[in-house]
Design an enzyme around this catalytic site. Structure first.
Site, PDB file in Angstrom:
ATOM      1  N   CYS B  87       0.655  -1.792  14.457  1.00  0.00           N
ATOM      2  CA  CYS B  87       1.466  -0.339  14.123  1.00  0.00           C
ATOM      3  C   CYS B  87       2.714  -0.193  14.885  1.00  0.00           C
ATOM      4  CB  CYS B  87       0.438   0.712  13.893  1.00  0.00           C
ATOM      5  SG  CYS B  87       0.879   2.085  12.778  1.00  0.00           S
ATOM      6  N   HIS B 190      -3.347  -2.024  10.199  1.00  0.00           N
ATOM      7  CA  HIS B 190      -4.434  -1.765  11.173  1.00  0.00           C
ATOM      8  C   HIS B 190      -5.735  -2.968  11.096  1.00  0.00           C
ATOM      9  CE1 HIS B 190      -2.979   1.898  13.510  1.00  0.00           C
ATOM     10  NE2 HIS B 190      -2.474   2.005  12.138  1.00  0.00           N
ATOM     11  N   GLU B 192      -7.913  -3.592  12.931  1.00  0.00           N
ATOM     12  CA  GLU B 192      -9.293  -3.247  13.182  1.00  0.00           C
ATOM     13  C   GLU B 192      -9.622  -2.060  12.141  1.00  0.00           C
ATOM     14  OE1 GLU B 192      -6.202  -2.022  14.081  1.00  0.00           O
ATOM     15  OE2 GLU B 192      -6.141   0.024  14.642  1.00  0.00           O
TER      16      GLU B 192
END
Lengths: 250, 209
Positions: B87, B190, B192
């Site tokens: 990001c 993202h 994650e």
């Protein structure tokens, strides 16, 4: 293409998911961590959890529950309920929330939205708005609908956007908990007056309700009972939406 | 065998909990160690560096400056060492960002970070969207093509060389969702937060490069 998000919502007291109709007749639906893990694995696009009884004693257990949930899921987690100031927001983000939702505190002190979005970024500040019709007008209500504020709904929605909210979680108190469908009329009014994402909340009871929710231009569709009661699996909802031509993540 | 050292930069730009946990799960039982970077570091003592970021470009740059991370990070990147920016951690690879004010970036990948052009779009671009690979890659392999990842951002990489764009995504316009130059990777989404495909991407980055 951006997918419409299906978001199960956990109303939590301490570490238990509960459900009440119009915030009354509360009953326990299950363990919050287990249910969060189940939803993450079964295709939820995001998870929302709200502390619906944020007393001092319950709060500590609730924050521990947020920490435990953040450890077992790898989808975005929005946490709200009982957020009254900047330090509450910081505590929840530190506990592993990706976004924090502010409701009554934002109504009482709109500056909080600006301060929070400046400190943490708009992307993690959600303003939850509870709306209700009152004397032919749509108004903002707080305290689970018990208190009608002076704020006109659309004016307030525009204001939270200008103050830096990254998203609106829009619940209609006229349709919440009764499973007759989202409040399409109220949602359309909001989505056509802001250009931040709106999550539709309150009233899902059938598959068609999800589709009608999508038609309001809400990019997230939140539901609780239909998932907690196992009436529908998330995959069932998504397959239905695909059959209606709605883009979702499978 | 000497363990490979992964550095995770904490730029105080959002939560590093999820990414920390993801990395720990991947390297468990493998010859890697994770070090959190919070201040000046010796750029030659890391095999990989991951920089997650959320929020504003200017905030992350000023934090990195405050923590004395910029100089060693620039040296590290100029050596073409292995990097994954997430990001805003991807965006600061550019020459400059236009969020709030013009902020100078690390200048590793030519281009600017500007707002989505279409004024009618719902902003931020928030939710799951598809990545389209421009070419096969040793880390971001074909198995990731047309998969959905979780995005939340209002600014995108613009004026970037085509050859630096590994994948693009559509939201009102085409925009780079993965950039790559040598061993330096940046992802706009993202991983994650992107469930199994996201975790696989982090896993490939750590184990395959």
């Amino acid at each position: 293409m951006l997918k419409t998000r299906i978001i199960p919502c956990l109303d939590v007291i301490k570490n238990k998911v509960v459900k009440g109709i119009n915030f009354r007749n509360i009953r326990v639906m299950g363990n919050a961590v287990e249910m969060a893990k189940y939803y993450s694995l079964s295709g939820a696009d995001e998870l929302c959890m709200l502390d619906i009884n944020a007393s001092y004693q319950n709060r500590k257990t609730f924050i521990k529950t947020v920490e435990s949930i953040a450890k077992v899921i790898n989808i975005p987690l929005t946490v709200g309920g009982g957020v009254s100031d900047l330090s509450d927001i910081t505590d929840l983000l530190n506990a592993g929330a990706d976004k924090v939702s502010i409701n009554s505190a934002a109504v009482k002190n709109p500056k909080l939205i600006r301060q929070a979005s400046l400190r943490h970024g708009s992307q993690c500040i959600v303003v939850a708005i509870d709306g209700k019709r009152h004397k032919d007008k749509m108004r903002v209500v707080i305290k689970g609908g018990r208190e009608i504020t002076k704020n006109e709904l659309i004016t307030w929605a525009k204001k939270v956007q200008s103050l830096g909210a990254g998203e609106i979680l829009m619940t209609s108190m006229d349709t919440d908990g009764v499973q007759n469908g989202f409040d399409s009329n109220m949602l359309k009014k909001v989505t056509s007056n802001v250009n931040i994402p709106v999550i539709a909340s309150g009233g899902v009871g059938s598959l068609e309700h999800f589709y009608l929710g999508h038609l309001t231009r809400s990019t997230g569709l939140l539901a609780a009972s239909v998932f907690h009661s196992r009436k529908y699996k998330i995959k069932t909802v998504k397959k239905y939406l695909i059959s209606k031509g709605v883009p979702v993540r499978l | 065998m000497k363990k490979k050292v992964i550095g995770l930069i904490d730029g105080q730009s959002g939560n590093i909990g999820s990414i920390t946990k993801a990395i720990k799960d991947i390297i468990k039982g493998r010859p890697y160690q994770l070090k959190i970077i919070k201040s000046h570091f010796n750029y030659s003592s890391f095999d990989k560096i991951i920089l997650p970021g959320q929020g504003a470009y200017a905030t992350l740059m000023s934090n990195l400056k405050k923590f004395k991370i910029i100089k060693p990070l620039k040296k590290y990147l100029e050596n073409n060492s292995s990097y994954l920016g997430i990001c805003v951690g991807m965006q600061i690879l550019s020459n400059q960002g236009y969020e709030d004010k013009i902020t100078k970036g690390l200048g590793i990948i030519n281009g600017d970070i500007k707002k989505f052009r279409n004024k009618k779009l719902i902003i931020p671009h928030m939710g799951w969207n598809t990545i389209n690979l421009n070419k096969d890659d040793t880390i971001i392999t074909n198995s990731f093509d047309k998969r959905d990842f979780y995005f939340v951002h209002s600014y995108i990489f613009q004026n970037i060389k085509k050859s630096d764009v590994l994948a693009f995504t559509l939201y009102g316009q085409k925009f780079p969702s993965i950039v790559k130059k040598g061993n330096i990777y940046g992802v706009q989404f993202h991983p994650e937060k992107s469930h199994k495909h996201g975790l696989n991407l982090i896993k490939n980055y750590i184990l395959k490069s």
